[in-house]
Motif scaffolding. Sequence first.
Motif, PDB file in Angstrom:
ATOM      1  N   LEU A 150       0.832  -1.206   0.000  1.00 23.02           N
ATOM      2  CA  LEU A 150       0.000   0.000   0.000  1.00 23.02           C
ATOM      3  C   LEU A 150       0.865   1.254   0.000  1.00 23.02           C
ATOM      4  O   LEU A 150       0.597   2.202  -0.754  1.00 23.02           O
ATOM      5  N   TRP A 151       1.917   1.253   0.811  1.00 23.37           N
ATOM      6  CA  TRP A 151       2.794   2.428   0.866  1.00 23.37           C
ATOM      7  C   TRP A 151       3.518   2.636  -0.461  1.00 23.37           C
ATOM      8  O   TRP A 151       3.735   3.768  -0.888  1.00 23.37           O
ATOM      9  N   ALA A 152       3.900   1.539  -1.107  1.00 21.41           N
ATOM     10  CA  ALA A 152       4.531   1.653  -2.421  1.00 21.41           C
ATOM     11  C   ALA A 152       3.562   2.266  -3.421  1.00 21.41           C
ATOM     12  O   ALA A 152       3.941   3.124  -4.233  1.00 21.41           O
ATOM     13  N   ALA A 153       2.309   1.851  -3.360  1.00 19.31           N
ATOM     14  CA  ALA A 153       1.293   2.400  -4.260  1.00 19.31           C
ATOM     15  C   ALA A 153       1.061   3.879  -3.975  1.00 19.31           C
ATOM     16  O   ALA A 153       0.917   4.688  -4.901  1.00 19.31           O
ATOM     17  N   VAL A 154       1.036   4.259  -2.698  1.00 21.29           N
ATOM     18  CA  VAL A 154       0.864   5.665  -2.325  1.00 21.29           C
ATOM     19  C   VAL A 154       2.004   6.501  -2.889  1.00 21.29           C
ATOM     20  O   VAL A 154       1.788   7.579  -3.472  1.00 21.29           O
ATOM     21  N   ALA A 155       3.245   6.025  -2.720  1.00 18.03           N
ATOM     22  CA  ALA A 155       4.410   6.760  -3.234  1.00 18.03           C
ATOM     23  C   ALA A 155       4.328   6.912  -4.753  1.00 18.03           C
ATOM     24  O   ALA A 155       4.592   8.000  -5.298  1.00 18.03           O
ATOM     25  N   ALA A 156       3.947   5.835  -5.452  1.00 16.30           N
ATOM     26  CA  ALA A 156       3.860   5.882  -6.910  1.00 16.30           C
ATOM     27  C   ALA A 156       2.766   6.834  -7.377  1.00 16.30           C
ATOM     28  O   ALA A 156       2.953   7.588  -8.343  1.00 16.30           O
ATOM     29  N   ILE A 157       1.629   6.830  -6.694  1.00 16.28           N
ATOM     30  CA  ILE A 157       0.515   7.706  -7.092  1.00 16.28           C
ATOM     31  C   ILE A 157       0.862   9.171  -6.868  1.00 16.28           C
ATOM     32  O   ILE A 157       0.575  10.038  -7.710  1.00 16.28           O
ATOM     33  N   ILE A 158       1.497   9.481  -5.733  1.00 16.72           N
ATOM     34  CA  ILE A 158       1.911  10.869  -5.477  1.00 16.72           C
ATOM     35  C   ILE A 158       2.879  11.332  -6.561  1.00 16.72           C
ATOM     36  O   ILE A 158       2.766  12.440  -7.095  1.00 16.72           O
ATOM     37  N   CYS A 159       3.859  10.489  -6.884  1.00 19.04           N
ATOM     38  CA  CYS A 159       4.832  10.839  -7.924  1.00 19.04           C
ATOM     39  C   CYS A 159       4.130  11.042  -9.269  1.00 19.04           C
ATOM     40  O   CYS A 159       4.455  11.978 -10.015  1.00 19.04           O
ATOM     41  N   LEU A 160       3.184  10.191  -9.584  1.00 17.95           N
ATOM     42  CA  LEU A 160       2.445  10.302 -10.842  1.00 17.95           C
ATOM     43  C   LEU A 160       1.720  11.639 -10.940  1.00 17.95           C
ATOM     44  O   LEU A 160       1.826  12.344 -11.962  1.00 17.95           O
ATOM     45  N   VAL A 161       1.011  12.002  -9.895  1.00 15.02           N
ATOM     46  CA  VAL A 161       0.240  13.255  -9.900  1.00 15.02           C
ATOM     47  C   VAL A 161       1.161  14.461 -10.096  1.00 15.02           C
ATOM     48  O   VAL A 161       0.859  15.375 -10.873  1.00 15.02           O
ATOM     49  N   LEU A 162       2.313  14.451  -9.432  1.00 17.08           N
ATOM     50  CA  LEU A 162       3.236  15.593  -9.520  1.00 17.08           C
ATOM     51  C   LEU A 162       4.015  15.611 -10.834  1.00 17.08           C
ATOM     52  O   LEU A 162       4.633  16.628 -11.174  1.00 17.08           O
ATOM     53  N   THR A 163       4.007  14.495 -11.567  1.00 14.00           N
ATOM     54  CA  THR A 163       4.702  14.447 -12.858  1.00 14.00           C
ATOM     55  C   THR A 163       3.863  15.051 -13.979  1.00 14.00           C
ATOM     56  O   THR A 163       4.390  15.393 -15.042  1.00 14.00           O
ATOM     57  N   ALA A 190      -1.010   9.417 -20.270  1.00 16.51           N
ATOM     58  CA  ALA A 190      -0.868   7.966 -20.458  1.00 16.51           C
ATOM     59  C   ALA A 190       0.590   7.533 -20.315  1.00 16.51           C
ATOM     60  O   ALA A 190       0.885   6.490 -19.715  1.00 16.51           O
ATOM     61  N   ILE A 191       1.507   8.335 -20.860  1.00 18.91           N
ATOM     62  CA  ILE A 191       2.932   8.021 -20.743  1.00 18.91           C
ATOM     63  C   ILE A 191       3.352   8.033 -19.275  1.00 18.91           C
ATOM     64  O   ILE A 191       4.056   7.131 -18.797  1.00 18.91           O
ATOM     65  N   CYS A 192       2.929   9.054 -18.543  1.00 23.52           N
ATOM     66  CA  CYS A 192       3.274   9.174 -17.119  1.00 23.52           C
ATOM     67  C   CYS A 192       2.720   7.996 -16.321  1.00 23.52           C
ATOM     68  O   CYS A 192       3.409   7.429 -15.458  1.00 23.52           O
ATOM     69  N   VAL A 193       1.466   7.635 -16.589  1.00 23.66           N
ATOM     70  CA  VAL A 193       0.846   6.501 -15.894  1.00 23.66           C
ATOM     71  C   VAL A 193       1.632   5.218 -16.174  1.00 23.66           C
ATOM     72  O   VAL A 193       1.909   4.424 -15.254  1.00 23.66           O
ATOM     73  N   ALA A 194       2.011   5.013 -17.434  1.00 29.38           N
ATOM     74  CA  ALA A 194       2.747   3.800 -17.803  1.00 29.38           C
ATOM     75  C   ALA A 194       4.087   3.722 -17.079  1.00 29.38           C
ATOM     76  O   ALA A 194       4.476   2.656 -16.568  1.00 29.38           O
ATOM     77  N   ILE A 195       4.793   4.835 -17.011  1.00 26.52           N
ATOM     78  CA  ILE A 195       6.112   4.851 -16.363  1.00 26.52           C
ATOM     79  C   ILE A 195       5.995   4.519 -14.884  1.00 26.52           C
ATOM     80  O   ILE A 195       6.729   3.672 -14.345  1.00 26.52           O
ATOM     81  N   TRP A 196       5.054   5.165 -14.179  1.00 26.62           N
ATOM     82  CA  TRP A 196       4.943   4.948 -12.734  1.00 26.62           C
ATOM     83  C   TRP A 196       4.320   3.598 -12.413  1.00 26.62           C
ATOM     84  O   TRP A 196       4.623   3.001 -11.367  1.00 26.62           O
TER      85      TRP A 196
END
Length: 462
Positions: free
Chosen positions: A164-177, A354-360
């Motif tokens: 869950l924490w890994a998913a939280v970190a990835a989602i935060i990074c995605l939003v800020l990207t 879509a590119i950002c989502v794929a990367i994260w």
Amino acid sequence: MRRSTSIEAPMESKHEKQQTKADVDVQPHGNEFDVYGDEDSAEIKYRTMVWWKAAALMLAETVSLGILSIPSAFASVGMVAGIFLVIGLGTIATATGYMIGTFKLRYPHVHNMADAGEILAGPIGREVLGAAQVVFMTFVCGSHVLTGLIAFDTITAGASCSVLWAAVAAIICLVLTIPRTLNGISYMSVVSFISIASAVLITMIGVGVGGHKGGVKVSANLSFASGFLAVTDIIFAYAGHVGFFTFIAEMKEPKDFAKALYMLQIADTTLYLIIGIVVYAYTGAETVSPALGNTGTLLRKISYGIALPTIIIAGVINGHVCAKLVFIRIFRRNGVHSKHMTSHSWTGWLTWTAICVAIWAMAFVIAEVIPFFNDLLGVISAIFASWFTYGISGIFWFHLTPSSERWTTWRQKAKTIFWAGIVVMGAFIMVAGLYASINSIVEGYRSGAFPSPFTCKDMGLA
């Protein structure tokens, strides 16, 4: 104003000729334009960064995770070798970074390593270096996801499942990207630098208050594999060069890149020396990595809480640079710009998102699925960072310097020998780093040290 170079423009493809005038802004000479073309009428303007913003981005990208492994590297190789390696590798990284800036000024259309590869070796070079940059930066993003997971688990004492924490970190990074330009992210980079500097300061105060815990070695007697594994930690701490072309491409004045580079190298080398010397001097043989784990439980949680912004923001920068490479590749072909590259169109934004989502998504999966991720990151760094940070700059110099000019004066002879040495250095780091990292993976399997994929096990530092 468009910049010009002497390189000849490639022919347009049949597909590009068939594109409508409404869809493209045709630049007449494919390799003679700056990356984003004429931005006077563009809705999204990319070339907006002043040099200190570029420096902030470079600091955030380079210092974030690299600094956390420096004290343990000192513990492995000894105080004297640690200081020598930080200064020596930092000095060489300054020279290779300057060469990347020189290459970019010579070829203004270069936006990433793929573009540089095309100049060096045609379409094959473009595909090889482009794929290498995407793979390397995706794994770096995975490293930020994993470090974010460790930070959240440490702060909360494993209050929730690690996945869950890994998913939280990835989602935060995605939003800020999601922002399309680096100019906006540069302000976050200032916060990132303050974050890591504060966390490191708290760590140094913590180890100082705790007193000396172990002896300090002036030198070390290590096997080649374990010794070079520590060296790769310092090499990785200078591995921000992979994003330099993209940073320069979004500067108002690319010629000011040298200022940003010098600011970066002075700051990161100084920080690496301070934390390496201070933390190792107090913790000695008990030094652990990441560096924030060398204090007591409370200070460790505080340090990780303060370091969270830099863990996230530095990941955002790497993700943005990776996404921008793919985005530019889709919407810029041989001097033909699609309108979607510089406009707020649905196609442009949906493609970018879509590119950002794929990367994260890939970063999250590889960080969770691969049980020996940190050691695999060492393998990836050995293969790619050895060239992006060091070796390829030597190749750039030989490309820019005609063979008839390389041995004309003693100064040119010295430069030729130096840059040839840089190429050899890149090759040596790659081979030796691969050996050390693969050996570490084998030892990890023998000792049963690797966790299972998608485990909910507490990954925090106790």
